[in-house]
Structure formats: C-alpha cells, structure tokens
Design a protein around this motif. Structure first.
Motif, PDB file in Angstrom:
ATOM      1  N   LEU A  42     -22.342  20.207  61.415  1.00  0.00           N
ATOM      2  CA  LEU A  42     -22.561  21.473  61.598  1.00  0.00           C
ATOM      3  C   LEU A  42     -22.575  22.906  61.913  1.00  0.00           C
ATOM      4  N   ASN A  43     -21.118  22.594  61.312  1.00  0.00           N
ATOM      5  CA  ASN A  43     -20.388  24.026  60.774  1.00  0.00           C
ATOM      6  C   ASN A  43     -21.310  24.492  60.189  1.00  0.00           C
ATOM      7  N   LYS A  44     -20.837  24.024  59.023  1.00  0.00           N
ATOM      8  CA  LYS A  44     -22.326  24.893  57.461  1.00  0.00           C
ATOM      9  C   LYS A  44     -23.565  25.539  58.122  1.00  0.00           C
ATOM     10  N   MET A  45     -24.267  24.764  59.200  1.00  0.00           N
ATOM     11  CA  MET A  45     -25.405  24.944  59.165  1.00  0.00           C
ATOM     12  C   MET A  45     -25.170  26.367  60.535  1.00  0.00           C
ATOM     13  N   TRP A  46     -24.181  26.195  61.353  1.00  0.00           N
ATOM     14  CA  TRP A  46     -24.617  27.847  62.238  1.00  0.00           C
ATOM     15  C   TRP A  46     -23.618  28.549  61.149  1.00  0.00           C
ATOM     16  N   GLN A  47     -22.825  28.383  60.647  1.00  0.00           N
ATOM     17  CA  GLN A  47     -21.760  29.247  60.366  1.00  0.00           C
ATOM     18  C   GLN A  47     -20.809  29.556  61.078  1.00  0.00           C
ATOM     19  N   PHE A  54     -19.286  26.870  69.441  1.00  0.00           N
ATOM     20  CA  PHE A  54     -21.003  27.174  70.100  1.00  0.00           C
ATOM     21  C   PHE A  54     -20.572  27.437  71.242  1.00  0.00           C
ATOM     22  N   SER A  55     -22.410  28.009  71.761  1.00  0.00           N
ATOM     23  CA  SER A  55     -22.922  28.039  73.193  1.00  0.00           C
ATOM     24  C   SER A  55     -23.658  27.009  73.297  1.00  0.00           C
ATOM     25  N   PRO A  56     -23.911  27.408  74.912  1.00  0.00           N
ATOM     26  CA  PRO A  56     -24.337  25.404  75.732  1.00  0.00           C
ATOM     27  C   PRO A  56     -25.326  25.463  75.036  1.00  0.00           C
ATOM     28  N   ASN A  66     -27.693  21.013  68.787  1.00  0.00           N
ATOM     29  CA  ASN A  66     -27.045  19.359  67.602  1.00  0.00           C
ATOM     30  C   ASN A  66     -26.970  18.295  68.436  1.00  0.00           C
ATOM     31  N   GLY A  67     -26.674  18.176  69.417  1.00  0.00           N
ATOM     32  CA  GLY A  67     -27.466  16.915  70.255  1.00  0.00           C
ATOM     33  C   GLY A  67     -28.883  16.118  70.098  1.00  0.00           C
ATOM     34  N   CYS A  68     -29.995  17.270  69.896  1.00  0.00           N
ATOM     35  CA  CYS A  68     -31.003  16.951  69.770  1.00  0.00           C
ATOM     36  C   CYS A  68     -31.332  16.319  67.827  1.00  0.00           C
ATOM     37  N   LEU A  69     -30.820  17.156  67.263  1.00  0.00           N
ATOM     38  CA  LEU A  69     -30.308  17.533  65.911  1.00  0.00           C
ATOM     39  C   LEU A  69     -29.794  16.369  65.175  1.00  0.00           C
TER      40      LEU A  69
END
Length: 248
Positions: free
Chosen positions: A94-99, A105-107, A113-116
C-alpha cells in the motif's frame, strides 16, 4: 500475546497468522449456522424442506447426522491460506501504491485500501468458497440432491466435477455478486478501524487530532496509556502552585 516479542511488538506475518487462527476458530464455532443458511437459500420455496432455522438444525442433525452441519468446514480452513496471503501481499504494497507512509492515509484512502485487500483476497480464495457452498447444499435427503448443478462424493471430486462440467472458470462462478457485498464491507470496516484507532490515540494523548497521525511534540510514544496519564498527573502536580491555607 503468543506471537509478541519482549518489547510487545508483533511482525506482519505473525499478525496475519493470529488473525487467520482467530477467524478459523470463529468459523468452526459458527459454521453450523452457515450450513443452515445455505440450505434455507437453496430449498424449494413452493415445497420447503425446512420450516425455519431451528427446524433446519434439528432436521439436518437427525437425518444426516451432526457432522453434516460441518460439511465443507475444511475448505474454509484451506481458503484462509490464499485469503491471508492475498491480504498480506496488498497490505505490504500500500505504501508503494500511494507513495507515502500508512500513517498519512486519509479515511478515503483507508476505504480504498480495504476494498483492494478484500477484492484480491476474495478472488484468490473464491474457488474454495464455491466448492464449500456446493458441499453444504448437496444432500440425499433433499429433492434433487439440494439442487446442485454437479454431483460429487467429496471435496476433491467436487473440484474435479465442477471443472469437468463448467471449466476452470466455473470455480469463480458468482464472484462478481460476492464482491459487491465483500468489497464495500471490508472498505467500511478497514476505514472505521483506522478512524477508531486515531480517536483512541487522540484521547490517550499521543496525536494532536483524530483526523491525522500528527504526533504531539514531547510525548514519549513508547509509553503505555496508563504510564502516559500518570506522567501527565505528575507533571501537573509539580507545576501547580501551592494552595493558600487559613490559619486560626
């Protein structure tokens, strides 16, 4: 507690293992209700075999034996392996995806993230879910053997017969409908969990606001909440001026 080290820390793999074990125990305890739910769904509504939940429990255990209420439970345990692996794979990337680091992370990002996580994990483990439902529904005591599209003698035979009659993609039949329920469910659960965690950190004096993970300057983040409260009381007592006393 079993997987924690001396400092109270736990690795990602240990956390996934602990969550998987907790899910397995919960599934085994509640599995008979899942079998009853499947039977009530697939039965013929014009000529129902079960009158309700309790009647289904009694009828299944009386006609097919108590173990029939746990038919397919091993598939749930096996399905937890690809589900946990898929969840972990997405989580660590997730860190790599959002950089950016996870505490920024925002809500909305937590919801995505939960959906993915749910989408990938459920897709990987869905063949086990498909076979499990077929095993739950099939019964020699029901008309047309419970209405299942293939007849089988066990778990492996169910996999083989499903692939033989519907192809490999038949193991993923119904995935889209399942994702419509699972994906938003995990998105809401994941974002709610992260928000509640921020609220707890804010109330205990670690961060400045429940809307962000900005740390309060000068606060030792390694202290437990009780230790932090005691330190605040101690500092407050040291800085309070002495109260005047009245002399007779």
């Amino acid at each position: 507690m079993l997987f924690m080290d001396d400092m109270g820390h736990i690795s990602h793999w240990s956390a996934i293992m602990a969550g998987s074990l907790a899910g397995m125990v919960a599934t085994v305890v509640t599995y008979p209700t899942d079998v009853v739910k499947t039977r009530l769904i697939v039965q013929n509504r014009l000529e129902p075999s079960y009158k309700g939940i309790l009647h289904a429990f009694c009828t299944i255990s009386h006609q097919e034996g108590f173990l029939a209420l746990y038919r397919g439970v091993s598939l749930t345990v096996l399905g937890a392996i690809p589900f946990s692996a898929g969840s972990f794979f997405v989580y660590i990337n997730l860190n790599k995806m959002w950089q950016e680091p996870s505490f920024h992370f925002s809500p909305l990002q937590n919801f995505i993230n939960g959906c993915l996580v749910a989408g990938v994990a459920q897709t990987l483990s869905f063949p086990f879910e498909t076979v499990k439902r077929k095993m739950q529904a099939q019964s020699p005591c029901l008309p047309h053997w419970g209405g299942v599209d293939v007849h089988f003698t066990g778990m492996v035979d169910c996999f083989r017969q499903t692939v033989k009659t519907k192809g490999v993609l038949g193991l993923w039949c119904g995935l889209s409908a399942n994702l419509l329920k699972i994906v938003p469910y995990y998105g809401v659960m994941f974002s709610t969990f992260e928000f509640c965690k921020r609220v707890c950190l804010y109330r205990n004096g670690y961060i400045e606001s429940p809307l962000s993970y900005k740390l309060i300057p000068g606060v030792d983040q390694s202290l437990q909440p009780q230790e932090l409260r005691e330190l605040k009381l101690l500092r407050r007592g040291n800085f309070e001026p002495p109260k005047p006393t009245l002399e007779n």
